[in-house]
Design a protein around this motif. Structure first.
Motif, PDB file in Angstrom:
ATOM      1  N   GLN A 192       0.826  -1.200   0.000  1.00  0.00           N
ATOM      2  CA  GLN A 192       0.000   0.000   0.000  1.00  0.00           C
ATOM      3  C   GLN A 192       0.864   1.255   0.000  1.00  0.00           C
ATOM      4  N   VAL A 193       0.445   2.216  -0.814  1.00  0.00           N
ATOM      5  CA  VAL A 193       1.115   3.509  -0.818  1.00  0.00           C
ATOM      6  C   VAL A 193       0.789   4.199   0.511  1.00  0.00           C
ATOM      7  N   ASP A 194       1.747   4.904   1.068  1.00  0.00           N
ATOM      8  CA  ASP A 194       1.547   5.543   2.367  1.00  0.00           C
ATOM      9  C   ASP A 194       1.133   4.526   3.423  1.00  0.00           C
ATOM     10  N   GLY A 195       1.793   3.370   3.422  1.00  0.00           N
ATOM     11  CA  GLY A 195       1.485   2.340   4.407  1.00  0.00           C
ATOM     12  C   GLY A 195       1.607   2.888   5.818  1.00  0.00           C
ATOM     13  N   MET A 196       2.639   3.697   6.027  1.00  0.00           N
ATOM     14  CA  MET A 196       2.866   4.252   7.355  1.00  0.00           C
ATOM     15  C   MET A 196       3.127   5.747   7.206  1.00  0.00           C
ATOM     16  N   VAL A 197       2.164   6.558   7.631  1.00  0.00           N
ATOM     17  CA  VAL A 197       2.358   8.013   7.643  1.00  0.00           C
ATOM     18  C   VAL A 197       1.821   8.499   8.982  1.00  0.00           C
ATOM     19  N   ASP A 200       7.866  16.271   5.684  1.00  0.00           N
ATOM     20  CA  ASP A 200       6.919  16.587   4.614  1.00  0.00           C
ATOM     21  C   ASP A 200       5.513  16.083   4.951  1.00  0.00           C
ATOM     22  N   ILE A 201       5.269  15.797   6.223  1.00  0.00           N
ATOM     23  CA  ILE A 201       3.899  15.467   6.658  1.00  0.00           C
ATOM     24  C   ILE A 201       3.240  16.760   7.147  1.00  0.00           C
ATOM     25  N   GLY A 202       3.966  17.457   8.025  1.00  0.00           N
ATOM     26  CA  GLY A 202       3.563  18.814   8.376  1.00  0.00           C
ATOM     27  C   GLY A 202       2.324  18.941   9.236  1.00  0.00           C
ATOM     28  N   GLU A 203       2.022  17.935  10.017  1.00  0.00           N
ATOM     29  CA  GLU A 203       0.867  18.025  10.914  1.00  0.00           C
ATOM     30  C   GLU A 203       1.315  17.527  12.281  1.00  0.00           C
TER      31      GLU A 203
END
Ligand code: MN
Length: 294
Positions: A46-51, A276-279
């Motif tokens: 999965q894309v963005d498996g862990m963000v 680059d997540i920024g939250e």
């Protein structure tokens, strides 16, 4: 009789898209030595498996161990570290740190374990620190290749910093492989099957299961019934009572309340993260019941 823990599936409320299998803490088993938390996820494409955006920790060490794939770690003491399979990220939260983690799309699937070690009371207020270890000791035991990523096993010692007697090791063994591993009978141990299946001390252990061996066990005989990858966790019984709530480990309800408020009201105190997540992730509401140390 060996206790077999089947993980429960949790969805964490972040952009992590994957199912996470949680084996610790578990109704059947609270901890193994100072190992108080064990999440296992993937393999997944999965894309963005862990963000996971910026969130705090206190009173513990986070141990991140990818079997495959890559994860980029950022934290509030300035670390920016890409973690690859076979390498260790160890974050000692001490009195408080925040970090973010994002899986990188590098062609390889993501398959990893994330664990927490409780810090003993006398060191849980230390300054936060971060370690990355790419060069870890490895040794063959019978047909098993054993990487001691933290702590010590059979006189093989990891350079990672620990605060109580323990081991975390990755085991790899081909199908039909056999090994006999010496265990410290004064420690508790667990064997997580992350890939394949095994028979451990006569007991079948299936994919994603955690077999627990109580103090008094002095060896662990493993036969791989499929190509096997797993974790051996162990440690001296951690006797202190702790309260684990959200991402914090404390000793009292008051401490948890204050840690939660501190993060939600002034998370800047923890420092800043440039990623680059920024939250950042707010701590949830506390439950209406008193949290009890266990
Ligand atoms: Mn975390």
């Amino acid at each position: 009789m060996t206790l077999i823990v089947e993980p429960r599936i949790v969805k964490i409320s972040t952009r992590t898209e994957i199912d996470i299998r949680r084996s610790l803490p578990h109704a059947k088993l609270g901890r193994i030595g100072a190992w108080v938390f064990l999440d296992h996820f993937g393999p997944t494409n999965q894309v963005d498996g862990m963000v996971v955006a910026s969130h705090p920790h206190t009173g513990l060490q986070t141990v991140t161990w990818p079997f495959a794939g890559q994860v980029h770690h950022h934290d509030t003491i300035g670390s920016s570290q890409v973690l690859r399979a076979g390498e260790l990220n160890l974050m000692t939260a001490g009195r408080g740190i925040a970090h973010s983690e994002k899986s990188l799309q590098v062609g390889a699937e993501l398959h990893a374990a994330q664990l927490w070690l409780a810090l003993p009371d006398n060191v849980r207020g230390i300054a936060p620190s971060f370690e990355h270890h790419a060069d870890l000791p490895k040794k063959e035991f019978g047909d098993a290749s054993v990487t001691v990523f933290i702590g010590e096993f059979a006189a093989v010692v990891s350079p990672a910093q620990v605060f109580s007697p323990l081991v975390g090791a990755e085991l790899r063994m081909p199908v039909d492989g056999q090994t006999q591993l010496p265990l410290n009978p004064e420690w508790q141990h667990g064997l997580l099957v992350a890939q394949g299946s095994v028979v451990a001390n006569g007991q079948p252990v299936g994919l994603n299961e955690l077999a627990y061996f109580d103090i008094g066990s002095s060896d662990l005989e493993i036969t791989a019934t499929e190509d096997f990858v797993g974790l051996l966790l162990g440690g001296a019984p951690f006797e202190e009572k702790i309260i684990m709530w959200w991402n914090f480990i404390a000793r009292s309800q008051e401490e948890i309340v204050s840690m939660r408020e501190h993060w939600n009201l002034s998370h800047e105190d923890f420092g800043t993260i440039v990623d680059d997540i920024g939250e950042w992730i707010r701590a949830p509401e506390l439950p209406n019941v008193t949290l009890r140390a266990r």
